[in-house]
Every structure is written in C-alpha cells, then in structure tokens.
Design a protein around this motif. Sequence first.
Motif, PDB file in Angstrom:
ATOM      1  N   THR A 124      21.951 -55.169 -28.813  1.00  0.00           N
ATOM      2  CA  THR A 124      23.073 -54.916 -29.735  1.00  0.00           C
ATOM      3  C   THR A 124      23.686 -53.545 -29.473  1.00  0.00           C
ATOM      4  O   THR A 124      24.897 -53.361 -29.586  1.00  0.00           O
ATOM      5  CB  THR A 124      22.584 -54.990 -31.206  1.00  0.00           C
ATOM      6  OG1 THR A 124      21.902 -56.228 -31.394  1.00  0.00           O
ATOM      7  CG2 THR A 124      23.732 -54.902 -32.199  1.00  0.00           C
ATOM      8  N   CYS A 125      22.851 -52.587 -29.108  1.00  0.00           N
ATOM      9  CA  CYS A 125      23.327 -51.194 -29.011  1.00  0.00           C
ATOM     10  C   CYS A 125      23.699 -50.764 -27.599  1.00  0.00           C
ATOM     11  O   CYS A 125      24.433 -49.788 -27.418  1.00  0.00           O
ATOM     12  CB  CYS A 125      22.252 -50.261 -29.560  1.00  0.00           C
ATOM     13  SG  CYS A 125      22.872 -48.629 -30.000  1.00  0.00           S
ATOM     14  N   VAL A 159      30.265 -45.111 -33.147  1.00  0.00           N
ATOM     15  CA  VAL A 159      28.808 -45.159 -33.341  1.00  0.00           C
ATOM     16  C   VAL A 159      28.442 -44.643 -34.737  1.00  0.00           C
ATOM     17  O   VAL A 159      27.591 -45.216 -35.423  1.00  0.00           O
ATOM     18  CB  VAL A 159      28.089 -44.347 -32.239  1.00  0.00           C
ATOM     19  CG1 VAL A 159      26.630 -44.114 -32.586  1.00  0.00           C
ATOM     20  CG2 VAL A 159      28.200 -45.053 -30.894  1.00  0.00           C
ATOM     21  N   LEU A 161      18.948 -51.001 -39.627  1.00  0.00           N
ATOM     22  CA  LEU A 161      18.864 -49.627 -39.114  1.00  0.00           C
ATOM     23  C   LEU A 161      19.938 -48.745 -39.742  1.00  0.00           C
ATOM     24  O   LEU A 161      19.709 -47.563 -40.015  1.00  0.00           O
ATOM     25  CB  LEU A 161      19.000 -49.616 -37.588  1.00  0.00           C
ATOM     26  CG  LEU A 161      17.955 -50.434 -36.815  1.00  0.00           C
ATOM     27  CD1 LEU A 161      18.092 -50.201 -35.318  1.00  0.00           C
ATOM     28  CD2 LEU A 161      16.540 -50.070 -37.271  1.00  0.00           C
ATOM     29  N   LEU A 215      19.038 -46.672 -27.781  1.00  0.00           N
ATOM     30  CA  LEU A 215      19.388 -46.969 -29.175  1.00  0.00           C
ATOM     31  C   LEU A 215      19.925 -45.715 -29.853  1.00  0.00           C
ATOM     32  O   LEU A 215      19.414 -44.624 -29.607  1.00  0.00           O
ATOM     33  CB  LEU A 215      18.126 -47.436 -29.913  1.00  0.00           C
ATOM     34  CG  LEU A 215      18.294 -48.604 -30.883  1.00  0.00           C
ATOM     35  CD1 LEU A 215      18.658 -49.857 -30.106  1.00  0.00           C
ATOM     36  CD2 LEU A 215      17.012 -48.853 -31.672  1.00  0.00           C
ATOM     37  N   LYS A 216      20.933 -45.887 -30.673  1.00  0.00           N
ATOM     38  CA  LYS A 216      21.532 -44.728 -31.344  1.00  0.00           C
ATOM     39  C   LYS A 216      20.999 -44.517 -32.766  1.00  0.00           C
ATOM     40  O   LYS A 216      21.353 -43.539 -33.417  1.00  0.00           O
ATOM     41  CB  LYS A 216      23.065 -44.860 -31.421  1.00  0.00           C
ATOM     42  CG  LYS A 216      23.733 -45.200 -30.094  1.00  0.00           C
ATOM     43  CD  LYS A 216      23.425 -44.186 -29.021  1.00  0.00           C
ATOM     44  CE  LYS A 216      24.206 -44.457 -27.755  1.00  0.00           C
ATOM     45  NZ  LYS A 216      23.551 -43.871 -26.573  1.00  0.00           N
ATOM     46  N   CYS A 217      20.218 -45.458 -33.258  1.00  0.00           N
ATOM     47  CA  CYS A 217      19.621 -45.303 -34.596  1.00  0.00           C
ATOM     48  C   CYS A 217      18.098 -45.330 -34.476  1.00  0.00           C
ATOM     49  O   CYS A 217      17.551 -46.005 -33.594  1.00  0.00           O
ATOM     50  CB  CYS A 217      20.027 -46.452 -35.521  1.00  0.00           C
ATOM     51  SG  CYS A 217      21.782 -46.523 -35.850  1.00  0.00           S
ATOM     52  N   TYR A 232      27.139 -49.150 -26.161  1.00  0.00           N
ATOM     53  CA  TYR A 232      27.566 -47.757 -26.361  1.00  0.00           C
ATOM     54  C   TYR A 232      27.079 -46.872 -25.210  1.00  0.00           C
ATOM     55  O   TYR A 232      27.803 -46.014 -24.726  1.00  0.00           O
ATOM     56  CB  TYR A 232      27.024 -47.210 -27.689  1.00  0.00           C
ATOM     57  CG  TYR A 232      27.597 -47.891 -28.911  1.00  0.00           C
ATOM     58  CD1 TYR A 232      28.974 -48.011 -29.083  1.00  0.00           C
ATOM     59  CD2 TYR A 232      26.769 -48.383 -29.919  1.00  0.00           C
ATOM     60  CE1 TYR A 232      29.502 -48.627 -30.212  1.00  0.00           C
ATOM     61  CE2 TYR A 232      27.285 -48.996 -31.049  1.00  0.00           C
ATOM     62  CZ  TYR A 232      28.653 -49.116 -31.196  1.00  0.00           C
ATOM     63  OH  TYR A 232      29.172 -49.710 -32.306  1.00  0.00           O
ATOM     64  N   ARG A 275      18.626 -45.288 -41.438  1.00  0.00           N
ATOM     65  CA  ARG A 275      18.816 -44.057 -40.642  1.00  0.00           C
ATOM     66  C   ARG A 275      19.340 -42.929 -41.532  1.00  0.00           C
ATOM     67  O   ARG A 275      20.028 -43.180 -42.530  1.00  0.00           O
ATOM     68  CB  ARG A 275      19.821 -44.307 -39.504  1.00  0.00           C
ATOM     69  CG  ARG A 275      21.255 -44.438 -40.001  1.00  0.00           C
ATOM     70  CD  ARG A 275      22.220 -44.886 -38.917  1.00  0.00           C
ATOM     71  NE  ARG A 275      23.563 -45.079 -39.464  1.00  0.00           N
ATOM     72  CZ  ARG A 275      24.448 -45.924 -38.981  1.00  0.00           C
ATOM     73  NH1 ARG A 275      24.155 -46.700 -37.937  1.00  0.00           N
ATOM     74  NH2 ARG A 275      25.648 -46.020 -39.526  1.00  0.00           N
ATOM     75  N   CYS A 320      28.697 -47.326 -37.174  1.00  0.00           N
ATOM     76  CA  CYS A 320      28.236 -48.644 -36.726  1.00  0.00           C
ATOM     77  C   CYS A 320      27.171 -49.203 -37.672  1.00  0.00           C
ATOM     78  O   CYS A 320      26.253 -48.502 -38.081  1.00  0.00           O
ATOM     79  CB  CYS A 320      27.662 -48.549 -35.313  1.00  0.00           C
ATOM     80  SG  CYS A 320      27.065 -50.140 -34.714  1.00  0.00           S
ATOM     81  N   ALA A 321      27.332 -50.482 -38.000  1.00  0.00           N
ATOM     82  CA  ALA A 321      26.334 -51.156 -38.847  1.00  0.00           C
ATOM     83  C   ALA A 321      25.995 -52.519 -38.253  1.00  0.00           C
ATOM     84  O   ALA A 321      25.719 -53.464 -38.976  1.00  0.00           O
ATOM     85  CB  ALA A 321      26.862 -51.279 -40.267  1.00  0.00           C
ATOM     86  N   LYS A 322      26.026 -52.591 -36.906  1.00  0.00           N
ATOM     87  CA  LYS A 322      25.719 -53.878 -36.263  1.00  0.00           C
ATOM     88  C   LYS A 322      24.267 -54.282 -36.490  1.00  0.00           C
ATOM     89  O   LYS A 322      23.934 -55.461 -36.400  1.00  0.00           O
ATOM     90  CB  LYS A 322      26.003 -53.785 -34.750  1.00  0.00           C
ATOM     91  CG  LYS A 322      27.476 -53.723 -34.392  1.00  0.00           C
ATOM     92  CD  LYS A 322      27.625 -53.925 -32.886  1.00  0.00           C
ATOM     93  CE  LYS A 322      28.712 -53.063 -32.323  1.00  0.00           C
ATOM     94  NZ  LYS A 322      28.725 -53.051 -30.859  1.00  0.00           N
ATOM     95  N   CYS A 323      23.407 -53.299 -36.688  1.00  0.00           N
ATOM     96  CA  CYS A 323      22.011 -53.599 -37.067  1.00  0.00           C
ATOM     97  C   CYS A 323      21.886 -53.123 -38.525  1.00  0.00           C
ATOM     98  O   CYS A 323      21.565 -51.942 -38.757  1.00  0.00           O
ATOM     99  CB  CYS A 323      21.003 -52.846 -36.206  1.00  0.00           C
ATOM    100  SG  CYS A 323      21.343 -52.892 -34.443  1.00  0.00           S
TER     101      CYS A 323
END
Length: 261
Positions: free
Chosen positions: A166-167, A70, A79, A143-145, A170, A83, A73-76
Amino acid sequence: MLQPALSVVLEALEKIRDSQEKPLRVSRATLNHLFEQAPPAASVEANASSARKTDVAAKAAALAQVRERVCVCAKCPHLARTRTQTVFGVGNPDAELMFVGEAPGADEDARGEPFVGRAGQLLTRIIETMGLSRDEVYIANILKCRPDMPKGAPGNRPPTPKEMSTCIGYLIEQIEIIRPRVLVALGATAVEGLLETRGAMRQLRGTWNSYHDTPLMITYHPSYLLRNQSPAEKRKVWEDMMAVLEKLDRPISERQRNYFL
Ligand code: SF4
C-alpha cells in the motif's frame, strides 16, 4: 564543457595551419573569430551551476508535494489512527546515495524523522565514517507510518506485505525524483519492498542488484548489528559500504579500509 573542448579544437587547427607539411585553409582572422564566439569558461560554469541549482530546487519542490500527500494519507486506516505523525524521509533531494530502511519505530514516530533511534545513530556513524553526512545522503523507509503495536506492548513490529504494497508507491516517487546513483537496502524488508524478493540476509548482503537500472547494494539493517555485536558481522556491513564508496568513485583512505564498526 564547451569552452575547453573548443579550445582543444582551435589549438589543433592552429597547429595544422602553422605546420608546413599539411597546410590548412583557415585564416588567423577566422580562428580569432571562433575564439571570440566561444562563451567564456566562467559563463559556461555559471550556467551549469545555475541549471544545477534549478534542478535541485525542482527536486525539493517535487518531494514537498509527495510529502504533503503522505502527511494526510489514510490508506492504512489502522496506521493513520495510531501514528503520531508520518515519517517521510530526510536528506539531500539531489543525493547520490540513498538508504532505504524498513519502517518508523517509536523514536521515529515521535520525532517525524527516519533513523533517529539507536539504530539510526549507528547508521549516522556509518555514513560519517564513509566521509559523508546525513545532509548529503537521503534516508527513507518502505513504510511511512509506524506499524501499530498492541497497547502497551514494547518494541516495534515489521510491516505486513499488505502495508508494504500500500505504501511503496511513495518511496518509488521519492527515488524517481531524487535519482540517486546508488541505493542501499537496509535489511530484508527493504529488499522485499524494492526487489520483490525474499531470502536469507546472510546470502543477500554484500551483493549488487539493480533497481530500475540504479545499482542497489544489500546490507544488514543497523538494528541487526545492535542485536548481534559480533565484530565479524559489523565488518561485513563496513565492507558493503566500502563497495558503495567505490561505486560512487569516492576515494577510500587507509584508515577507512582498516575500520571496524
Ligand atoms: S503506511 Fe503509507 S500508505 Fe499506509 S497510511 Fe501510512 S503513509 Fe499511507
């Protein structure tokens, strides 16, 4: 568990053996031998405690591995760019009770911990009034971000459906590792993420649902209570938490029953 069960069996055998009505073909020597074979209660308890500690350590290690992924992570991309840091989750890797919220806000983004702003302080008060501490439960978000905001804009925004989908993986990993006995979904976004359903919170809250066989209570997000200071709405959240305590087989004191947030 083995020692008490064996003792009950042996006691029953002894009684039958000593009874004149129904003689049993078991000698005193055999009974004594069985007693000697049984592991002492202390050793059974020590083994259980050691297995428990290993289980908790394994859960903590598994969570740490997810956290590492996590963190980078740069899937978004939008964000990941905006962040300050990711906000993974906090609490006991072996928690019986897990709270799931929406997404980090500005305070959480700055601290790297979920629910540390005003809403978080209210959640902490709720947890403590339940007779628990933040260290005993686990707290995470869908969401983690932090959802990005236009430059200079105040406040926070809810995550988009795409950001959530997307998140969410996790969070699912976190739940599968922790295996809580009860989940609490705080607000509509948590409900949508976990149960893939939408609806009016006034109808959804206070209802038991199931997330992959884990009982899930829906209640209002603490930030809703900060916006709506009505004692009646606060009392509803507290009633939801008392239902959670009952589900966890925890005693509820008279003081707790009469409590208003
Ligand atoms: S919101 Fe989740 S999926 Fe998107 S970049 Fe952050 S950690 Fe990755």
